[in-house]
Design a protein around this motif. Structure first.
Motif, PDB file in Angstrom:
ATOM      1  N   MET A 209       0.826  -1.203   0.000  1.00 52.06           N
ATOM      2  CA  MET A 209       0.000   0.000   0.000  1.00 52.06           C
ATOM      3  C   MET A 209       0.864   1.258   0.000  1.00 52.06           C
ATOM      4  O   MET A 209       0.559   2.227  -0.701  1.00 52.06           O
ATOM      5  N   GLY A 210       1.953   1.223   0.773  1.00 51.50           N
ATOM      6  CA  GLY A 210       2.856   2.371   0.782  1.00 51.50           C
ATOM      7  C   GLY A 210       3.513   2.583  -0.570  1.00 51.50           C
ATOM      8  O   GLY A 210       3.615   3.720  -1.052  1.00 51.50           O
ATOM      9  N   THR A 211       3.958   1.503  -1.208  1.00 53.92           N
ATOM     10  CA  THR A 211       4.556   1.599  -2.543  1.00 53.92           C
ATOM     11  C   THR A 211       3.551   2.128  -3.549  1.00 53.92           C
ATOM     12  O   THR A 211       3.879   2.971  -4.396  1.00 53.92           O
ATOM     13  N   ALA A 212       2.306   1.641  -3.466  1.00 59.50           N
ATOM     14  CA  ALA A 212       1.269   2.076  -4.404  1.00 59.50           C
ATOM     15  C   ALA A 212       0.962   3.558  -4.232  1.00 59.50           C
ATOM     16  O   ALA A 212       0.824   4.292  -5.222  1.00 59.50           O
ATOM     17  N   LEU A 213       0.860   4.023  -2.990  1.00 55.64           N
ATOM     18  CA  LEU A 213       0.556   5.435  -2.751  1.00 55.64           C
ATOM     19  C   LEU A 213       1.670   6.333  -3.266  1.00 55.64           C
ATOM     20  O   LEU A 213       1.419   7.387  -3.865  1.00 55.64           O
ATOM     21  N   PHE A 214       2.911   5.927  -3.026  1.00 53.36           N
ATOM     22  CA  PHE A 214       4.047   6.709  -3.520  1.00 53.36           C
ATOM     23  C   PHE A 214       4.041   6.753  -5.045  1.00 53.36           C
ATOM     24  O   PHE A 214       4.268   7.806  -5.657  1.00 53.36           O
ATOM     25  N   SER A 215       3.748   5.614  -5.685  1.00 47.78           N
ATOM     26  CA  SER A 215       3.695   5.558  -7.148  1.00 47.78           C
ATOM     27  C   SER A 215       2.566   6.423  -7.680  1.00 47.78           C
ATOM     28  O   SER A 215       2.724   7.122  -8.690  1.00 47.78           O
ATOM     29  N   MET A 216       1.417   6.388  -7.015  1.00 46.87           N
ATOM     30  CA  MET A 216       0.287   7.220  -7.442  1.00 46.87           C
ATOM     31  C   MET A 216       0.647   8.701  -7.426  1.00 46.87           C
ATOM     32  O   MET A 216       0.296   9.449  -8.340  1.00 46.87           O
ATOM     33  N   ARG A 217       1.353   9.100  -6.379  1.00 47.52           N
ATOM     34  CA  ARG A 217       1.727  10.514  -6.287  1.00 47.52           C
ATOM     35  C   ARG A 217       2.640  10.925  -7.422  1.00 47.52           C
ATOM     36  O   ARG A 217       2.450  11.991  -8.038  1.00 47.52           O
ATOM     37  N   GLU A 218       3.620  10.084  -7.755  1.00 48.66           N
ATOM     38  CA  GLU A 218       4.539  10.421  -8.830  1.00 48.66           C
ATOM     39  C   GLU A 218       3.849  10.399 -10.195  1.00 48.66           C
ATOM     40  O   GLU A 218       4.091  11.263 -11.040  1.00 48.66           O
ATOM     41  N   ILE A 219       2.965   9.420 -10.423  1.00 53.19           N
ATOM     42  CA  ILE A 219       2.281   9.336 -11.716  1.00 53.19           C
ATOM     43  C   ILE A 219       1.283  10.473 -11.867  1.00 53.19           C
ATOM     44  O   ILE A 219       1.082  11.001 -12.961  1.00 53.19           O
ATOM     45  N   LYS A 220       0.658  10.889 -10.770  1.00 57.29           N
ATOM     46  CA  LYS A 220      -0.245  12.034 -10.830  1.00 57.29           C
ATOM     47  C   LYS A 220       0.501  13.280 -11.292  1.00 57.29           C
ATOM     48  O   LYS A 220      -0.012  14.070 -12.116  1.00 57.29           O
ATOM     49  N   SER A 221       1.712  13.458 -10.805  1.00 55.75           N
ATOM     50  CA  SER A 221       2.523  14.602 -11.231  1.00 55.75           C
ATOM     51  C   SER A 221       2.805  14.545 -12.727  1.00 55.75           C
ATOM     52  O   SER A 221       2.773  15.565 -13.419  1.00 55.75           O
ATOM     53  N   LEU A 222       3.056  13.338 -13.253  1.00 59.63           N
ATOM     54  CA  LEU A 222       3.296  13.186 -14.687  1.00 59.63           C
ATOM     55  C   LEU A 222       2.035  13.455 -15.489  1.00 59.63           C
ATOM     56  O   LEU A 222       2.075  14.056 -16.575  1.00 59.63           O
ATOM     57  N   LEU A 223       0.886  13.024 -14.987  1.00 60.22           N
ATOM     58  CA  LEU A 223      -0.379  13.269 -15.675  1.00 60.22           C
ATOM     59  C   LEU A 223      -0.693  14.760 -15.742  1.00 60.22           C
ATOM     60  O   LEU A 223      -1.164  15.258 -16.771  1.00 60.22           O
ATOM     61  N   VAL A 224      -0.442  15.453 -14.644  1.00 57.29           N
ATOM     62  CA  VAL A 224      -0.712  16.892 -14.609  1.00 57.29           C
ATOM     63  C   VAL A 224       0.230  17.635 -15.546  1.00 57.29           C
ATOM     64  O   VAL A 224      -0.162  18.574 -16.242  1.00 57.29           O
ATOM     65  N   GLY A 225       1.478  17.190 -15.621  1.00 59.20           N
ATOM     66  CA  GLY A 225       2.480  17.844 -16.465  1.00 59.20           C
ATOM     67  C   GLY A 225       3.702  18.192 -15.649  1.00 59.20           C
ATOM     68  O   GLY A 225       3.644  19.090 -14.792  1.00 59.20           O
ATOM     69  N   GLU A 226       4.793  17.494 -15.884  1.00 54.61           N
ATOM     70  CA  GLU A 226       5.995  17.643 -15.069  1.00 54.61           C
ATOM     71  C   GLU A 226       7.172  18.027 -15.943  1.00 54.61           C
ATOM     72  O   GLU A 226       7.318  17.540 -17.067  1.00 54.61           O
ATOM     73  N   SER A 227       8.011  18.900 -15.406  1.00 57.60           N
ATOM     74  CA  SER A 227       9.184  19.343 -16.147  1.00 57.60           C
ATOM     75  C   SER A 227      10.221  18.238 -16.242  1.00 57.60           C
ATOM     76  O   SER A 227      10.208  17.272 -15.470  1.00 57.60           O
ATOM     77  N   ALA A 228      11.113  18.377 -17.198  1.00 55.56           N
ATOM     78  CA  ALA A 228      12.251  17.469 -17.313  1.00 55.56           C
ATOM     79  C   ALA A 228      13.154  17.620 -16.099  1.00 55.56           C
ATOM     80  O   ALA A 228      13.005  18.549 -15.286  1.00 55.56           O
ATOM     81  N   HIS A 229      14.117  16.710 -15.957  1.00 53.18           N
ATOM     82  CA  HIS A 229      15.068  16.782 -14.853  1.00 53.18           C
ATOM     83  C   HIS A 229      15.691  18.173 -14.795  1.00 53.18           C
ATOM     84  O   HIS A 229      15.947  18.808 -15.819  1.00 53.18           O
ATOM     85  N   GLN A 230      15.944  18.629 -13.574  1.00 57.90           N
ATOM     86  CA  GLN A 230      16.573  19.942 -13.401  1.00 57.90           C
ATOM     87  C   GLN A 230      17.914  20.000 -14.131  1.00 57.90           C
ATOM     88  O   GLN A 230      18.256  21.018 -14.746  1.00 57.90           O
ATOM     89  N   GLY A 231      18.663  18.893 -14.111  1.00 60.88           N
ATOM     90  CA  GLY A 231      19.946  18.878 -14.812  1.00 60.88           C
ATOM     91  C   GLY A 231      19.790  19.048 -16.309  1.00 60.88           C
ATOM     92  O   GLY A 231      20.591  19.729 -16.953  1.00 60.88           O
ATOM     93  N   VAL A 232      18.758  18.427 -16.884  1.00 60.17           N
ATOM     94  CA  VAL A 232      18.500  18.571 -18.321  1.00 60.17           C
ATOM     95  C   VAL A 232      18.126  20.008 -18.653  1.00 60.17           C
ATOM     96  O   VAL A 232      18.611  20.578 -19.640  1.00 60.17           O
ATOM     97  N   ARG A 233      17.284  20.614 -17.833  1.00 58.49           N
ATOM     98  CA  ARG A 233      16.878  22.006 -18.074  1.00 58.49           C
ATOM     99  C   ARG A 233      18.069  22.947 -17.964  1.00 58.49           C
ATOM    100  O   ARG A 233      18.228  23.859 -18.776  1.00 58.49           O
ATOM    101  N   ASP A 234      18.908  22.723 -16.951  1.00 58.11           N
ATOM    102  CA  ASP A 234      20.087  23.585 -16.792  1.00 58.11           C
ATOM    103  C   ASP A 234      21.042  23.431 -17.969  1.00 58.11           C
ATOM    104  O   ASP A 234      21.589  24.417 -18.475  1.00 58.11           O
ATOM    105  N   GLU A 235      21.225  22.181 -18.414  1.00 58.01           N
ATOM    106  CA  GLU A 235      22.122  21.924 -19.536  1.00 58.01           C
ATOM    107  C   GLU A 235      21.586  22.560 -20.823  1.00 58.01           C
ATOM    108  O   GLU A 235      22.343  23.152 -21.607  1.00 58.01           O
TER     109      GLU A 235
END
Length: 313
Positions: A209-235
């Motif tokens: 359940m803990g793994t699923a909740l953590f995964s849901m939070r990360e996938i929700k961020s991707l669904l909403v729209g998430e920036s590329a890695h900070q290192g990629v943006r800086d580069e």
């Protein structure tokens, strides 16, 4: 504006196949040992592995759907569809894997019964742990070394590859779950108290359940729209500022779109003169940007005038 019209033809991530193969083998063994030993912890682990098998099948289907060609209604393609299936997988892991395992543990706690042949359960769980650890290692090795260098936790939070992210999360939960079950079975065997075995089933469910909740939070961020890695943006920002054609970078947006990036740039240009010269300059920058950053599938470049201010996109 430049649109790279390449179409992905690569197959599903190897991590899914590694996880599916290991979970089929492990689930079969766990159901057998749960039947022979009357272990609630082993049964919870068997349910967990079955849920993982279903998850990998869902992700394989989602990966196939994500590779569909763009159409008039979906000009950016279907890459983000894998996030939808990833959310379904995380929810299924929470309900079928987590809640079912907790229910088994609670039932065994309310209706305790001694273990039969507990050493068999210990042996199968140890073997399962080795298989799960090998699968986890294989999944981790599918992650690019430069991303692994910053730590798996950071990669998990910043990754746009839902399939690999879920496979790694499930494999990690599997290793922890086996460890919890093994401790519970050994404690129950040494103390002759079946309550420890029941608590092991509950523990496995809580891990899932803990793994699923953590995964849901990360996938929700991707669904909403998430920036590329900070290192990629800086580069990318640093690369743009070195271009002789660019006087100043006003704004840079790099949005994850499945395995690709959508890039939007506002910049003041040094070029003056005819409109055709401006178009050629922008086209040259976009082509070079695509060569430098192959993941940039869609590039939108907007020339900005100094008097327009510095409002971001």
């Amino acid at each position: 504006m430049k649109v790279n019209r390449r179409h992905h033809t690569s197959g599903p991530p190897r991590a899914i196949y590694y996880a599916l193969a290991s979970n089929i083998a492990v689930a079969t063994c766990k159901y057998g040992v749960a039947l022979l030993t009357n272990s609630g912890a082993a049964l919870a682990e068997a349910i967990h592995s079955s849920a993982d098998c279903l998850n990998q099948i869902i992700m394989l289907y989602g990966h196939r759907r994500a590779r569909a060609r763009p159409d008039e209604q979906h000009p950016f393609g279907f890459g983000r569809e894998q996030y939808v299936y990833g959310m379904l997988v995380a929810m299924q892991l929470f309900v079928v894997g987590g809640l079912a395992s907790v229910a088994v543990g609670v039932f065994r706690a309310l209706h305790p019964s001694p273990l039969d042949r507990p050493w068999l359960a210990v042996g199968v769980l140890c073997a399962s742990g080795v298989i799960e650890a090998i699968a986890l290692r294989a999944t981790i090795r599918t992650i690019e070394p430069r991303h692994r260098a910053h730590g798996l936790f950071n990669w998990f939070r910043e990754s746009g590859r839902a399939a690999v992210m879920l496979a790694a999360g499930e494999d990690f939960a599997s290793v922890v779950g086996v460890a919890v079950s093994l401790i519970a079975v050994v404690a129950s065997m040494l103390s002759q108290n079946p309550l420890f075995d029941a608590l092991g089933g509950i523990g496995v469910g809580l891990v899932l359940m803990g793994t699923a909740l953590f995964s849901m939070r990360e996938i929700k961020s991707l669904l909403v729209g998430e920036s590329a890695h900070q290192g990629v943006r800086d580069e990318m920002d640093a690369w743009l500022r070195t271009r002789p054609e660019i006087r100043n970078v006003v704004s840079l947006v790099a949005l994850k779109w499945a395995d690709d990036l959508v890039i939007a740039v506002q910049a003041e240009l040094e070029t003056e003169g005819r409109a055709s010269d401006l178009v050629r300059t922008i086209g040259r920058i976009e082509n070079d940007l695509k060569s430098q950053f192959p993941a940039a599938r869609w590039i939108y470049f907007e020339p900005e005038l100094r008097e327009h201010g510095r409002n971001p996109l």
